[in-house]
Design a protein around this motif. Structure first.
Motif, mmCIF file in Angstrom:
data_model
loop_
_atom_site.group_PDB
_atom_site.id
_atom_site.type_symbol
_atom_site.label_atom_id
_atom_site.label_comp_id
_atom_site.label_asym_id
_atom_site.label_seq_id
_atom_site.Cartn_x
_atom_site.Cartn_y
_atom_site.Cartn_z
ATOM 1 N N ASP A 31 0.881 -9.138 -6.485
ATOM 2 C CA ASP A 31 2.086 -9.646 -5.823
ATOM 3 C C ASP A 31 2.830 -10.679 -6.672
ATOM 4 N N GLY A 32 2.276 -11.022 -7.842
ATOM 5 C CA GLY A 32 2.925 -11.954 -8.751
ATOM 6 C C GLY A 32 2.840 -13.411 -8.339
ATOM 7 N N LEU A 33 2.035 -13.722 -7.320
ATOM 8 C CA LEU A 33 1.974 -15.095 -6.830
ATOM 9 C C LEU A 33 1.035 -15.986 -7.635
ATOM 10 N N VAL A 34 0.093 -15.371 -8.355
ATOM 11 C CA VAL A 34 -0.875 -16.149 -9.132
ATOM 12 C C VAL A 34 -0.948 -15.571 -10.543
ATOM 13 N N ALA A 58 1.792 -18.360 -2.272
ATOM 14 C CA ALA A 58 0.370 -17.994 -2.358
ATOM 15 C C ALA A 58 -0.449 -18.779 -1.360
ATOM 16 N N TYR A 59 -0.056 -20.015 -1.080
ATOM 17 C CA TYR A 59 -0.797 -20.841 -0.124
ATOM 18 C C TYR A 59 -0.640 -20.332 1.305
ATOM 19 N N GLU A 60 0.464 -19.617 1.556
ATOM 20 C CA GLU A 60 0.681 -19.023 2.871
ATOM 21 C C GLU A 60 -0.006 -17.667 2.982
ATOM 22 N N ARG A 61 -0.050 -16.950 1.887
ATOM 23 C CA ARG A 61 -0.611 -15.596 1.893
ATOM 24 C C ARG A 61 -2.137 -15.570 1.825
ATOM 25 N N TYR A 62 -2.721 -16.440 1.011
ATOM 26 C CA TYR A 62 -4.166 -16.410 0.775
ATOM 27 C C TYR A 62 -4.869 -17.571 1.463
ATOM 28 N N ARG A 63 -6.043 -17.291 1.973
ATOM 29 C CA ARG A 63 -6.931 -18.351 2.423
ATOM 30 C C ARG A 63 -7.500 -19.013 1.174
ATOM 31 N N PRO A 64 -8.029 -20.218 1.289
ATOM 32 C CA PRO A 64 -8.564 -20.900 0.100
ATOM 33 C C PRO A 64 -9.599 -20.073 -0.674
ATOM 34 N N ALA A 65 -10.525 -19.430 0.032
ATOM 35 C CA ALA A 65 -11.547 -18.631 -0.658
ATOM 36 C C ALA A 65 -10.923 -17.427 -1.363
ATOM 37 N N GLU A 66 -9.906 -16.824 -0.749
ATOM 38 C CA GLU A 66 -9.225 -15.689 -1.371
ATOM 39 C C GLU A 66 -8.455 -16.134 -2.615
#
Length: 154
Positions: free
Chosen positions: A40-43, A62-70
Motif C-alpha cells: 500500500d506504500g505506507l511503509v 499507516a498508524y490508522e491502518r495497522y495495529r502496532p504488532a502489524e
C-alpha cells in the motif's frame, strides 16, 4: 640480487593493485542503498550495503491502518526484503575481489566457513517472524509507564 628486486617490485605492484581493487569494492559497498515498500506504500524501509537500516518512512495513514504488532511485522519484513536486495548488490561488488570458490553471499552473512548444522537456528535463538505476532493482541489502551515508584513517593 637483481632477481630479488624484480620479485619484490612485482609483489609490491600486485599488492598495490589489490589495495586499489579493495578500495573500489569498499566504495561500491558504501554506495549501496536498497529500499522495500509495503504493497500500500505506507511503509518503506531502506538499508545500506551491509543490511543496516538507514531509513524508515511511515506514512501517517499507516498508524490508522495497522495495529502496532502489524506495523512492527511490516517493518521487520520490509527491512529483510531490502537487506536481501542490498546483499545481492554487495555480493556482485565483492565477488571480483574474492578467491574463485568463495561465496560472497555466505561471506556477507558470516556463514562462509560454517556447516549447515551450525547455521540452522536452534528454536529460541531464532529471529522472530511476522507469524510470531498475535494479530488479535491490541496495545492501544496499554499504559507503558511504570509509575509504581511514583505512587509510593507521594
Amino acid at each position: 640480487m637483481t632477481d630479488h628486486r624484480d620479485e619484490v617490485e612485482q609483489l609490491l605492484a600486485e599488492y598495490r593493485r589489490s589495495r586499489e581493487q579493495l578500495a573500489d569494492v569498499q566504495q561500491q559497498l558504501t554506495a549501496i542503498s536498497e529500499s522495500a515498500s509495503s504493497d500500500d506504500g505506507l511503509v518503506t524501509a531502506t538499508v545500506g550495503g551491509r543490511g543496516v537500516l538507514t531509513g524508515l518512512t511511515i506514512a501517517d495513514a499507516a498508524y490508522e491502518r495497522y495495529r502496532p504488532a502489524e506495523l512492527a511485522a511490516q517493518i521487520v519484513r520490509l527491512t529483510g526484503a531490502a537487506t536481501a536486495k542490498a546483499f545481492t548488490g554487495a555480493s556482485e561488488a565483492l565477488a571480483p575481489a574474492l578467491p574463485q570458490d568463495t561465496d560472497p553471499q555466505a561471506l556477507l552473512l558470516g556463514t562462509a566457513d560454517l556447516t549447515a548444522d551450525e547455521i540452522t537456528p536452534s528454536g529460541e535463538n531464532s529471529a522472530p517472524t511476522a507469524d510470531d505476532f498475535d494479530d488479535d493482541e491490541s496495545f492501544e489502551d496499554a499504559n507503558w509507564i511504570d509509575d509504581s515508584e511514583w505512587q509510593r513517593s507521594r
